[in-house]
Motif scaffolding. Sequence first.
Motif, PDB file in Angstrom:
ATOM      1  N   ILE A 301       0.749  -1.207   0.033  1.00  0.00           N
ATOM      2  CA  ILE A 301       0.265  -0.437   0.111  1.00  0.00           C
ATOM      3  C   ILE A 301       1.119   1.570   0.444  1.00  0.00           C
ATOM      4  CG2 ILE A 301      -1.736   1.338   1.691  1.00  0.00           C
ATOM      5  CD1 ILE A 301      -2.781  -1.017   2.103  1.00  0.00           C
ATOM      6  N   VAL A 302       2.115   1.667   0.744  1.00  0.00           N
ATOM      7  CA  VAL A 302       2.715   2.935   0.742  1.00  0.00           C
ATOM      8  C   VAL A 302       3.686   2.765  -0.711  1.00  0.00           C
ATOM      9  CG1 VAL A 302       4.608   3.696   1.585  1.00  0.00           C
ATOM     10  CG2 VAL A 302       3.218   2.204   3.063  1.00  0.00           C
ATOM     11  N   GLU A 303       4.020   1.532  -1.238  1.00  0.00           N
ATOM     12  CA  GLU A 303       4.327   1.376  -2.835  1.00  0.00           C
ATOM     13  C   GLU A 303       3.700   1.858  -3.277  1.00  0.00           C
ATOM     14  OE1 GLU A 303       5.775  -1.948  -3.129  1.00  0.00           O
ATOM     15  OE2 GLU A 303       7.118  -2.360  -1.841  1.00  0.00           O
ATOM     16  N   ASN A 304       2.202   2.413  -3.600  1.00  0.00           N
ATOM     17  CA  ASN A 304       1.206   3.009  -4.811  1.00  0.00           C
ATOM     18  C   ASN A 304       0.185   3.564  -4.093  1.00  0.00           C
ATOM     19  OD1 ASN A 304       1.799  -0.309  -6.935  1.00  0.00           O
ATOM     20  ND2 ASN A 304       2.232  -1.247  -4.850  1.00  0.00           N
ATOM     21  N   MET A 305       0.810   4.333  -2.813  1.00  0.00           N
ATOM     22  CA  MET A 305      -0.242   5.344  -2.521  1.00  0.00           C
ATOM     23  C   MET A 305      -1.335   5.987  -3.515  1.00  0.00           C
ATOM     24  SD  MET A 305      -1.320   6.182   0.543  1.00  0.00           S
ATOM     25  CE  MET A 305      -0.322   5.617   1.666  1.00  0.00           C
ATOM     26  N   ALA A 306       0.172   6.570  -4.772  1.00  0.00           N
ATOM     27  CA  ALA A 306      -0.828   7.234  -4.868  1.00  0.00           C
ATOM     28  C   ALA A 306      -2.007   6.704  -5.567  1.00  0.00           C
ATOM     29  CB  ALA A 306       0.135   7.607  -6.385  1.00  0.00           C
ATOM     30  N   GLU A 307      -1.776   5.209  -5.865  1.00  0.00           N
ATOM     31  CA  GLU A 307      -2.817   4.495  -7.003  1.00  0.00           C
ATOM     32  C   GLU A 307      -4.516   4.246  -6.177  1.00  0.00           C
ATOM     33  OE1 GLU A 307      -1.442   1.141  -8.414  1.00  0.00           O
ATOM     34  OE2 GLU A 307       0.068   2.010  -9.479  1.00  0.00           O
ATOM     35  N   ILE A 308      -3.857   4.849  -4.587  1.00  0.00           N
ATOM     36  CA  ILE A 308      -5.367   4.901  -4.136  1.00  0.00           C
ATOM     37  C   ILE A 308      -6.191   5.415  -3.590  1.00  0.00           C
ATOM     38  CG2 ILE A 308      -6.616   2.688  -2.002  1.00  0.00           C
ATOM     39  CD1 ILE A 308      -3.613   1.557  -1.796  1.00  0.00           C
ATOM     40  N   PRO A 309      -7.232   5.372  -3.383  1.00  0.00           N
ATOM     41  CA  PRO A 309      -8.080   6.566  -3.797  1.00  0.00           C
ATOM     42  C   PRO A 309      -8.481   6.598  -1.772  1.00  0.00           C
ATOM     43  CG  PRO A 309      -9.489   5.520  -5.083  1.00  0.00           C
ATOM     44  CD  PRO A 309      -8.653   4.597  -4.649  1.00  0.00           C
ATOM     45  N   LEU A 310      -8.935   7.951  -1.844  1.00  0.00           N
ATOM     46  CA  LEU A 310      -8.362   8.344  -0.138  1.00  0.00           C
ATOM     47  C   LEU A 310      -9.465   8.005   1.095  1.00  0.00           C
ATOM     48  CD1 LEU A 310      -7.317  10.342   2.139  1.00  0.00           C
ATOM     49  CD2 LEU A 310      -8.367  12.146   1.738  1.00  0.00           C
ATOM     50  N   ASN A 327       1.620   0.572  11.509  1.00  0.00           N
ATOM     51  CA  ASN A 327       3.162   0.352  10.741  1.00  0.00           C
ATOM     52  C   ASN A 327       2.696   2.048  10.817  1.00  0.00           C
ATOM     53  OD1 ASN A 327       4.386   0.981   7.883  1.00  0.00           O
ATOM     54  ND2 ASN A 327       3.949  -1.533   8.319  1.00  0.00           N
ATOM     55  N   VAL A 328       4.055   2.694  11.361  1.00  0.00           N
ATOM     56  CA  VAL A 328       4.215   3.771  11.011  1.00  0.00           C
ATOM     57  C   VAL A 328       4.553   4.433   9.975  1.00  0.00           C
ATOM     58  CG1 VAL A 328       6.443   5.725  11.927  1.00  0.00           C
ATOM     59  CG2 VAL A 328       5.385   3.836  13.482  1.00  0.00           C
ATOM     60  N   ALA A 329       5.335   4.010   9.167  1.00  0.00           N
ATOM     61  CA  ALA A 329       5.148   4.359   7.565  1.00  0.00           C
ATOM     62  C   ALA A 329       4.437   4.250   7.097  1.00  0.00           C
ATOM     63  CB  ALA A 329       6.378   3.269   6.874  1.00  0.00           C
ATOM     64  N   LEU A 330       3.225   3.261   7.125  1.00  0.00           N
ATOM     65  CA  LEU A 330       2.525   3.711   6.766  1.00  0.00           C
ATOM     66  C   LEU A 330       1.314   4.513   7.009  1.00  0.00           C
ATOM     67  CD1 LEU A 330      -0.268   2.373   4.986  1.00  0.00           C
ATOM     68  CD2 LEU A 330      -1.369   1.235   6.301  1.00  0.00           C
ATOM     69  N   MET A 331       1.471   5.026   8.518  1.00  0.00           N
ATOM     70  CA  MET A 331      -0.092   6.073   8.560  1.00  0.00           C
ATOM     71  C   MET A 331       1.268   7.343   8.029  1.00  0.00           C
ATOM     72  SD  MET A 331      -2.124   4.213  10.399  1.00  0.00           S
ATOM     73  CE  MET A 331      -2.665   5.509  10.829  1.00  0.00           C
ATOM     74  N   SER A 332       2.273   7.200   7.970  1.00  0.00           N
ATOM     75  CA  SER A 332       2.759   8.772   7.835  1.00  0.00           C
ATOM     76  C   SER A 332       2.458   9.024   6.136  1.00  0.00           C
ATOM     77  CB  SER A 332       4.277   8.679   7.803  1.00  0.00           C
ATOM     78  OG  SER A 332       4.442   8.686   9.745  1.00  0.00           O
ATOM     79  N   ALA A 333       2.662   8.173   5.918  1.00  0.00           N
ATOM     80  CA  ALA A 333       2.108   8.120   3.881  1.00  0.00           C
ATOM     81  C   ALA A 333       0.452   8.416   4.113  1.00  0.00           C
ATOM     82  CB  ALA A 333       2.516   6.753   3.734  1.00  0.00           C
ATOM     83  N   VAL A 334       0.401   8.119   4.990  1.00  0.00           N
ATOM     84  CA  VAL A 334      -1.621   8.119   4.473  1.00  0.00           C
ATOM     85  C   VAL A 334      -1.773   9.656   5.273  1.00  0.00           C
ATOM     86  CG1 VAL A 334      -3.720   7.782   5.731  1.00  0.00           C
ATOM     87  CG2 VAL A 334      -2.202   5.933   5.449  1.00  0.00           C
ATOM     88  N   SER A 335      -1.147  10.041   6.394  1.00  0.00           N
ATOM     89  CA  SER A 335      -1.202  11.482   6.120  1.00  0.00           C
ATOM     90  C   SER A 335      -1.226  12.450   5.399  1.00  0.00           C
ATOM     91  CB  SER A 335      -0.598  11.834   7.892  1.00  0.00           C
ATOM     92  OG  SER A 335      -0.658  10.686   8.822  1.00  0.00           O
ATOM     93  N   ASP A 336       0.591  12.179   5.084  1.00  0.00           N
ATOM     94  CA  ASP A 336       0.912  12.626   3.603  1.00  0.00           C
ATOM     95  C   ASP A 336      -0.420  13.299   2.260  1.00  0.00           C
ATOM     96  OD1 ASP A 336       2.916  13.582   5.755  1.00  0.00           O
ATOM     97  OD2 ASP A 336       4.448  12.379   3.772  1.00  0.00           O
TER      98      ASP A 336
END
Length: 343
Positions: A301-310, A327-336
């Motif tokens: 999901i982190v690698e393809n974050m831009a492809e997933i609707p909010l 998952n810290v990396a995932l939550m940071s990516a979602v926040s961004d």
Amino acid sequence: MSLNVMRRSLRLSVNSWKTFSDISQSSRRHFVRVDETMVAKELASINRPVRSQWQNSSLGTLQLNDSVFSLEEGSSDPKNEELLYYELLEECNSPLEVLELSQRQPPLPAEISNCLTRMWTCAKMASEEQRRRHLQLILKHPGFELLLQNAMTSLGVMQNEDMAYSLLSMVHLGVPEKSRVVQMYLRTCQERLNDLDEKSLSILVSCLERLDNTANVNALKRGLRLLVEARLEEMESVSALQIAVRVLGGDMPLDIKRKIERKAFQMAERFDVSNAQYLIFTMADMGFRSRPLLDICSQRIVENMAEIPLKRLLKVTAAFRELRYKNVALMSAVSDRKASAIA
């Protein structure tokens, strides 16, 4: 060749058959006496709506609207006939229109699942109030009883995938679980369990999730668990792994859980973002928490974050909360992603 041209060129009267029987053997080669089934299929491919009007004649001809004529053999294609019926179903905009079509032209065994699926698709597209009204009318419609009777008599020659789709659609349409047709389909699924492919198993699991725990349902669930456990080492696709999680649930034995995790590691490179999301939702629904599996899904999901609707991302984070996974990396990516959407 149009139907009218064929009628003009090939029309024979019933009374002329005796004359035909007196023709010499050498002359008879100019005439073709065909099988009634081939004639019916030919007519269906030329003018599908007349299929329910024909009657077989003992003379090997076809009687239609007081006209008797013969057709040459080998010009019918069953696949084309099925395609034509499917196109007629696509033109139906309500479940009742599907039932009217099935009464005018009774579906073949391969078309029954299409009829039931189209009925549910039409009902699903309506508003909640309209859907409730449609389902009430369906259960009272005489054509629905005829369609279910056809479904029972055709079950023996029905393909496994059609059988699974038919059962799922019947459950969606509100056919009582203790009815004869549903119980017959459940027993047949038990008998064919070893022959079901991944797609048919997935459809069957979706169906069982909507049924109460009756004797046949429980027996089928036990059979599915045994089948999945036996096939676990042979699984090579992510979809099969998803089926295993859905069937075994969150209360699976620890040794089975470890086998699933090992399989997930072996298939890590095959996971795409859609697989990852679907598996997360499945694990949340089943109450199955496996950190190794969740780590793999989070990475995709982190690698393809831009492809997933909010909105989809928010559902993913909600599923993680249910599974008590962080998952810290995932939550940071979602926040961004949220911040960029607001900006």
